[in-house]
Design an enzyme around this catalytic site. Structure first.
Site, mmCIF file in Angstrom:
data_model
loop_
_atom_site.group_PDB
_atom_site.id
_atom_site.type_symbol
_atom_site.label_atom_id
_atom_site.label_comp_id
_atom_site.label_asym_id
_atom_site.label_seq_id
_atom_site.Cartn_x
_atom_site.Cartn_y
_atom_site.Cartn_z
ATOM 1 C CB THR A 167 -1.108 -0.299 1.528
ATOM 2 O OG1 THR A 167 -1.473 -0.689 1.432
ATOM 3 C CG2 THR A 167 -1.357 0.733 1.438
ATOM 4 N NE ARG A 195 -8.691 -7.811 0.933
ATOM 5 C CZ ARG A 195 -7.600 -7.367 1.585
ATOM 6 N NH1 ARG A 195 -7.441 -6.452 -0.059
ATOM 7 N NH2 ARG A 195 -6.747 -7.423 2.292
ATOM 8 C CB VAL A 196 -13.231 -4.002 0.581
ATOM 9 C CG1 VAL A 196 -12.819 -2.457 1.099
ATOM 10 C CG2 VAL A 196 -14.063 -3.318 -0.670
ATOM 11 N N GLY A 197 -10.139 -4.469 0.941
ATOM 12 C CA GLY A 197 -9.151 -4.734 2.861
ATOM 13 C C GLY A 197 -8.920 -3.147 3.459
ATOM 14 C CG ASP A 198 -6.506 -2.230 6.091
ATOM 15 O OD1 ASP A 198 -5.583 -2.296 4.731
ATOM 16 O OD2 ASP A 198 -5.203 -1.671 7.087
ATOM 17 C CB THR A 218 0.899 -0.589 4.428
ATOM 18 O OG1 THR A 218 1.650 -1.596 3.395
ATOM 19 C CG2 THR A 218 2.864 -0.296 5.356
ATOM 20 N N GLY A 219 0.120 -3.896 5.518
ATOM 21 C CA GLY A 219 0.458 -5.237 5.518
ATOM 22 C C GLY A 219 -1.014 -6.603 5.437
ATOM 23 N N GLY A 221 -4.444 -6.647 5.550
ATOM 24 C CA GLY A 221 -5.239 -6.117 5.499
ATOM 25 C C GLY A 221 -6.845 -6.334 6.359
HETATM 26 N N1 ASP Z 1 -3.618 -3.408 3.286
HETATM 27 C C1 ASP Z 1 -3.861 -3.748 2.052
HETATM 28 C C2 ASP Z 1 -4.910 -4.823 2.354
HETATM 29 O O1 ASP Z 1 -4.758 -5.633 2.983
HETATM 30 C C3 ASP Z 1 -2.146 -3.975 1.731
HETATM 31 C C4 ASP Z 1 -1.302 -3.730 1.903
HETATM 32 O O2 ASP Z 1 -0.460 -2.529 2.836
HETATM 33 O O3 ASP Z 1 0.203 -4.009 1.524
HETATM 34 O O4 ASP Z 1 -5.678 -4.246 1.256
#
Ligand code: ASP
Length: 305
Positions: A167, A195-198, A218-219, A221
């Site tokens: 991200t 799909r929706v992340g954080d 980031t990570g 989600g």
């Molecule tokens: N957090 C983001 C998601 O899950 C991906 C990322 O930050 O690496 O969509």
């Protein structure tokens, strides 16, 4: 009263190892981080608002095919691109976000438009794309977003389990003392359609409140969503008496305990910054008014005061 501005950025934290990135690739990635900081500085040096600074900063990273946002976003399971982005102002808790947009060149600009021009906070899918189009944001076809490298990763990910994510994001305290955050992402390689992340979820992937801090995560989600990560950090700072760095570490450890990993950047009302991650590296950078830019990608994590 004028405050010295601070701008911090990240561009993902997955798979950042010295084995994978040779010296040339390192320089190439760091150069884009510097370019992104310069875009934010240009806004802040002119006395601009944090919202405009974080958007300008993130836009450079979205336009860069090396990072997972805008151009260079990862593919869904169906081989399409679905992008998420958000912006939040700690001055009045105004926020805007889009999820699952497919044709907007700079999703962070769409999120800023939701913040500024609509009574809503989160728009999704075709509605979000058409809202952004109605305000004249630049559109791009699928071939613009779908880079050869991401296609290879997608084809490899179809054959073997494993995830690829990333991200881009920015946090800022502007010269009026207002805290702001932004994030933009293509999500996780081979994610389910829809799909929706954080990252576009206010309180999970981002949060900004002048009473505490601004955070961009980031990570993985799903774990940041389950932990309401960004707002939990803000609450630990505001009500728990923790420093930003301690709050960030606490929440990343909470996420680790659930089986997840990731990183985040934050800035508090006093201009202290946090760069925290439980991965081996995180693309990151810092611009303080009157000081030279700093950029890095490998560990260890830490605060650049
Ligand atoms: N957090 C983001 C998601 O899950 C991906 C990322 O930050 O690496 O969509």
């Amino acid at each position: 009263m004028s405050v010295k501005y601070v701008l911090a950025i990240h561009a993902g934290c997955e798979g950042i190892t010295r084995e994978y990135y040779g010296p040339e690739a390192v320089e190439e990635h760091l150069a884009f981080l510097r370019k992104s900081l310069a875009a934010g500085r240009a806004v802040l040096d002119g006395g601009g608002r944090g919202v405009d600074a974080v958007c300008a900063t993130v836009e450079v990273l979205e336009d860069c095919p090396l990072f997972n946002a805008g151009r260079g976003s990862v593919f869904t399971h169906d081989g399409t691109i679905e992008m998420d982005a958000s912006v939040m102002s700690g001055e009045d808790l105004s926020a805007g976000a889009v999820a699952g947009v497919t044709g907007i060149k700079n999703p962070v600009r769409a999120a800023a438009l939701v913040l500024e021009k609509s009574p809503h906070v989160l728009l999704i899918g075709a509605g979000a794309d058409s809202f952004a189009q109605s305000w004249g944001l630049e559109e791009m076809g699928p071939e613009y977003f779908q880079t050869a490298r991401r296609r290879e990763e997608y084809l490899a990910a179809q054959k073997q389990a494993g995830e690829q994510f990333g991200t881009v994001g920015a946090v800022c305290i502007d010269s009026a003392g207002n805290l702001t955050t932004a994030s933009s992402t293509g999500g996780i390689t081979c994610k389910e359609y829809g799909r929706v992340g954080d990252s576009p979820v206010i309180g999970a992937g981002v949060y900004a409140d002048n009473a505490s801090c601004a955070v961009s995560c980031t990570g993985e989600g799903e774990f940041f969503l389950r932990r309401a990560a960004a707002t939990r950090i803000a609450a630990l700072v505001e009500f728990g008496g923790l420093s930003l760095e301690a709050a960030a570490s606490t929440v990343l450890e909470n996420i680790r305990a659930l089986g997840g990993k990731g990183g985040l950047i934050g800035v508090d009302a006093a201009g202290r910054v946090a760069f925290s991650f439980t991965t081996r590296g995180m693309f990151r950078g810092l611009a303080r008014q009157g000081e030279p830019d700093r950029v890095a990608m490998f560990g260890p994590p830490g605060i650049w005061q």
